[in-house]
Motif scaffolding. Sequence first.
Motif, short mmCIF file in Angstrom:
data_model
loop_
_atom_site.label_atom_id
_atom_site.label_comp_id
_atom_site.label_asym_id
_atom_site.label_seq_id
_atom_site.Cartn_x
_atom_site.Cartn_y
_atom_site.Cartn_z
N PHE A 118 11.40 30.21 -13.49
CA PHE A 118 11.95 29.27 -12.50
C PHE A 118 11.06 29.11 -11.26
CE2 PHE A 118 15.82 31.24 -14.50
CZ PHE A 118 16.12 30.15 -15.31
N GLY A 119 9.89 29.75 -11.25
CA GLY A 119 9.00 29.62 -10.12
C GLY A 119 9.48 30.35 -8.88
N PHE A 120 10.14 31.50 -9.06
CA PHE A 120 10.61 32.29 -7.93
C PHE A 120 9.44 32.85 -7.13
CE2 PHE A 120 15.03 33.89 -9.50
CZ PHE A 120 15.45 32.58 -9.59
N SER A 121 9.66 33.04 -5.83
CA SER A 121 8.76 33.84 -5.00
C SER A 121 9.41 35.20 -4.78
CB SER A 121 8.53 33.15 -3.66
OG SER A 121 9.74 33.12 -2.91
N SER A 122 8.68 36.13 -4.21
CA SER A 122 9.26 37.45 -3.90
C SER A 122 10.40 37.31 -2.90
CB SER A 122 8.18 38.39 -3.36
OG SER A 122 7.55 37.84 -2.22
N LEU A 123 10.30 36.35 -1.97
CA LEU A 123 11.38 36.12 -1.01
C LEU A 123 12.63 35.63 -1.73
CD1 LEU A 123 12.54 35.88 1.82
CD2 LEU A 123 11.50 33.61 1.99
N THR A 124 12.47 34.72 -2.68
CA THR A 124 13.62 34.21 -3.43
C THR A 124 14.33 35.33 -4.16
OG1 THR A 124 12.48 32.10 -3.74
CG2 THR A 124 14.37 32.53 -5.16
N VAL A 125 13.54 36.23 -4.77
CA VAL A 125 14.12 37.36 -5.50
C VAL A 125 14.99 38.20 -4.58
CG1 VAL A 125 13.59 39.54 -6.66
CG2 VAL A 125 12.34 37.47 -7.27
N THR A 126 14.49 38.51 -3.38
CA THR A 126 15.25 39.36 -2.46
C THR A 126 16.49 38.63 -1.92
OG1 THR A 126 13.81 38.69 -0.62
CG2 THR A 126 13.24 40.71 -1.78
#
Length: 407
Positions: A48-56
Amino acid sequence: MPNATHADGATARPRSTSAAVRVAFAFWITLVGTTVPTPLYPLHEVEFGFSSLTVTVVYALYALGVVVGLLLFGRLADQIGRRPVILAALVLSVVADAVFLGAVDLAMIVIGRVLAGLSAALVIGAGTAALSELISPSHPRRAATVAIFANLGGLSAGTLLAGIVSDVAPDPLRVPWAIVLILAIVAIVLMIGVPETVPHRSPLNLRPQRLHVPPEIRGEFVRSALTAGAGFAALGVLTAVSGLFLGMELHRTSHTLAALVVFVAFTGAAFGQLLTRVLPSRAALIAACAGLIVGAALIGLSMSMVLLLPLFLGAAVNGVASGVAVGDGIATITVKAPHEHQSATVSTFFAILFTMLGVPAVAVGLLAQAIGLRTAAEIFSAVVALLALLVLVTLVRDGSGRGRTDE
């Protein structure tokens, strides 16, 4: 068979090993579903093109769901009974699993995490209470032990199951959820024959539960909450970003390996809670603070030197220390808080813990965007160590003061 009746006419609560086993399984599988995403976050990044910020942020939404659920539904099991609340938690868990199973975008992931948080909030209180009432009162520690391992055992098992299955399954983002979904449906079926343990129920009232800490335990409560909160903050960050660290920095793509880090942490927390039965309160909290400092140092070392072993050791030490702090906080509340304020005080305690579980993870995600994941994790480890050190200093100072007074 009808319930036995005491001489005063009160209906005795049912005791059933079979029912307790079924409640424990329902409790366990609900919590399993809350940590299945942990080793799958790197896959979500790609899918889904997550970033590390999105994950947190996604992880923090789970913690937010738990806090909101605790505040809104903390007394629901006392009002309508344990069994319907556990069933409601299972239904929410099934819906969350189904959302993840069919997820095609970030919005569905967010919805699934919030539903999972609400399911956890419902089952933690209702499941713990039901187990204490279904298991013989002559074995109070047995009920507490079963509740601990249903709770933390579910959290650790969920991530391990997802890690192993996703490494061998043809569709790693779907098969783990299909397994958990089936088990949750089995738990719903098994709950059908479980007797209700609340003989007298009050009218339904969904008014938010007021947070409260009795003045007589405020100092001890704050120390336990800060220590356990620091530990939960570390657990939250480990859960949210350990898979990213292993993949981005150590180039280890095994989802099982990422799952093992979190499994070790939550298993350690379960055993840490059991340790509070043999440690005096002040000694337990001192040991927890020292453990958090050591655990933070090991995790910081792992990040700075890009080493795997210190990460596992740090996760284990932090887990045990967090469990000791949580156990000490619950013991303080149940032993020293007035009975009429215990429910609100427990809710306040866990609201603090789950807030600490989610908010620091987002802070690390924001820092990682600006300065990199390793540096962000090193700074976070230093903050956890500093917080634990501050609590440790107050404990030593108070102990020295008492010693001088006694002289």
